[in-house]
Scaffold this active site. Structure first.
Site, PDB file in Angstrom:
ATOM      1  N   GLY A 208       0.844  -1.211   0.000  1.00  0.00           N
ATOM      2  CA  GLY A 208       0.000   0.000   0.000  1.00  0.00           C
ATOM      3  C   GLY A 208       0.866   1.242   0.000  1.00  0.00           C
ATOM      4  N   ASN A 209       0.270   2.370   0.322  1.00  0.00           N
ATOM      5  CA  ASN A 209       1.050   3.608   0.451  1.00  0.00           C
ATOM      6  C   ASN A 209       0.388   4.513   1.484  1.00  0.00           C
ATOM      7  OD1 ASN A 209      -0.853   5.478  -0.988  1.00  0.00           O
ATOM      8  ND2 ASN A 209      -0.459   4.011  -2.640  1.00  0.00           N
ATOM      9  N   TYR A 210       0.963   5.696   1.689  1.00  0.00           N
ATOM     10  CA  TYR A 210       0.552   6.541   2.813  1.00  0.00           C
ATOM     11  C   TYR A 210      -0.649   7.447   2.525  1.00  0.00           C
ATOM     12  CZ  TYR A 210       5.089   5.314   4.823  1.00  0.00           C
ATOM     13  OH  TYR A 210       6.150   4.649   5.336  1.00  0.00           O
TER      14      TYR A 210
END
Ligand code: PMT
Length: 399
Positions: A208-210
């Protein structure tokens, strides 16, 4: 537009304080209710009696009344307001506001105020131009405060330059424009992607990412507030939104986001692609949890996800507007321009992780817009809602 609006007028110690009297009269004429908070220095320039007579309300200056000890609640005052206007605002008050130096009633009220804040500076030209003042104003802008730029002209020092508080009529115009409902997107339908995507590795892990979804949700709110019907396709986020004109569709992976967005796109006037879509997904997804003991080393083979923006760019019809984002860490304008062309976008919103307060998770962002004609517009650091307004303003010009 100001009829029935509750306005706190903050008056500070400047020769321009006399203009506060005109300002109150104009605001009251427009139907606003005005309560004045004045600093100790402000009282040296204009009497509370004048201001209370014009505003029909007691002028607040001290934390409590010396006569009967009554407490003046800056919190209640802050909550009462639809807007707070500080006019004139001296360099000293601007510095205190920017740094939270709450040593008078005006600053404590400012710190408690949840409503939009407008600041009309008034000072000598060199004080206004000084880097300290400019940095403080920049800081206040980054908090979402609105600066009503001073005009040029003859100053109290008899020097000529920028520093005169804007005329009361123009200040009232700024407030009216702010409160006038913009409904320029009536009859438009807009799809917006937001948040991250999660690419499953196994039942308990993902890539995923932020992305928090804040930027995409701000865009959805601004578009809906301006009259558009919005389909908000979001990856997994903690944001909530409740607006009759927003239809929210929750997805998890890039594949799911691709399918929903491609389906909706033929029915919309514009797409704003704000999601941080994972570029790669695991080539093989394990149906069972991968055990640590199964091997010493784990290699994940990744395969590219389909590019939603590029796919929409390939099927875009005339009249449809496609807006992309570029999150960069280096060579920002070159990479963003390359994405703009490759994905057939009408304009791209560039944000860089090198800028403090920009990009993932924070409430602010600092963007540049690059359009397909190569015109680049840079914007200040602002709250994401204000950034969204700038982006939607640009979109609206294309219709
Ligand atoms: O959610 P927040 O915490 O508020 O953060 C906001 C943000 C930083 C996520 C947002 O401002 C932003 O920059 N979004 C785009 C992030 C990104 O993935 O940029 P990119 O340069 O990798 O992608 C370029 C464009 O192609 C983007 O419009 C992206 O949505 C789109 N894209 C990318 C890959 C893919 N497979 N499909 C796409 O549509």
């Amino acid at each position: 537009m100001l009829d029935g609006k509750n306005i706190i007028l903050g008056v500070t110690g400047s020769i321009a304080a006399y203009k506060a009297a005109y300002l109150i009269r104009l605001l009251i004429k427009k139907g606003a209710k005005v309560k004045v908070v004045i600093t100790p220095a402000g009282k040296e320039f204009i009497t509370p009696l004048t201001l209370s007579t014009l505003s029909n309300a007691p002028v607040i200056s001290d934390f409590f009344s010396n006569r009967d000890g009554t407490w003046n609640s800056h919190v209640d005052l802050g909550l009462w307001a639809d807007t707070m206007l500080i006019a004139p605002a001296t360099a000293s008050t601007i510095g205190k506001m920017a740094n939270g130096i709450a040593d008078n009633m005006l600053i404590t009220t400012y710190l408690s105020c949840k409503a939009p804040v407008f600041i009309a500076p008034a000072m000598d030209l060199d004080m206004f131009a000084h880097p300290t003042t400019q940095q403080n104003l920049e800081r206040l802008r980054s908090f979402g405060n609105h600066i009503i730029e001073p005009a040029e002209g003859e100053l109290a020092s008899h020097l000529t330059g920028k520093g005169r508080m804007e005329e009361p009529e123009n200040i009232v115009r700024v407030l009216e424009a702010f409160f006038s409902p913009k409904e320029d997107l009536q009859k438009k339908k807009i799809v917006i992607t937001a948040g991250p995507t999660y690419e499953k590795i196994d039942p308990v892990r993902f890539i995923g990412n932020y992305s928090s979804g804040k930027m995409g949700f701000a865009l959805a709110k601004v578009c809906a507030d301006r009259g558009a019907e919005v389909v908000l396709i979001t990856g997994p986020v903690n944001q909530t939104i409740d607006h009759p004109k927003i239809k929210r569709v929750d997805v998890e992976s890039a594949d799911q986001m691709y399918e929903v967005t491609m389906n909706v796109f033929p029915t919309v006037d514009a797409a704003i692609l704000c999601a941080a879509v994972a570029d790669f997904k695991p080539a093989v997804r394990s149906d069972e949890k991968i055990k640590r003991e199964s091997s010493n080393e784990l290699c994940l083979r990744l395969t590219p996800n389909r590019d939603i923006a590029a796919s929409l760019g390939a099927i875009k019809k005339s009249g449809q507007v496609l807006v992309g984002f570029a999150l960069e860490t280096n060579d920002e304008e070159r990479h963003a321009t390359d994405k703009l062309r490759r994905k057939n976008l009408d304009f791209i919103v560039l944000n860089s992780l090198r800028e403090q307060g920009a990009g993932f998770r924070c409430d602010t962002n600092k963007i540049s817009i690059i359009d397909k004609f190569g015109v680049v517009t840079h914007f200040d650091l602002k709250q994401k809602l204000d950034v969204a307004s700038d982006i939607v303003d640009k979109l609206a010009t294309l219709w």
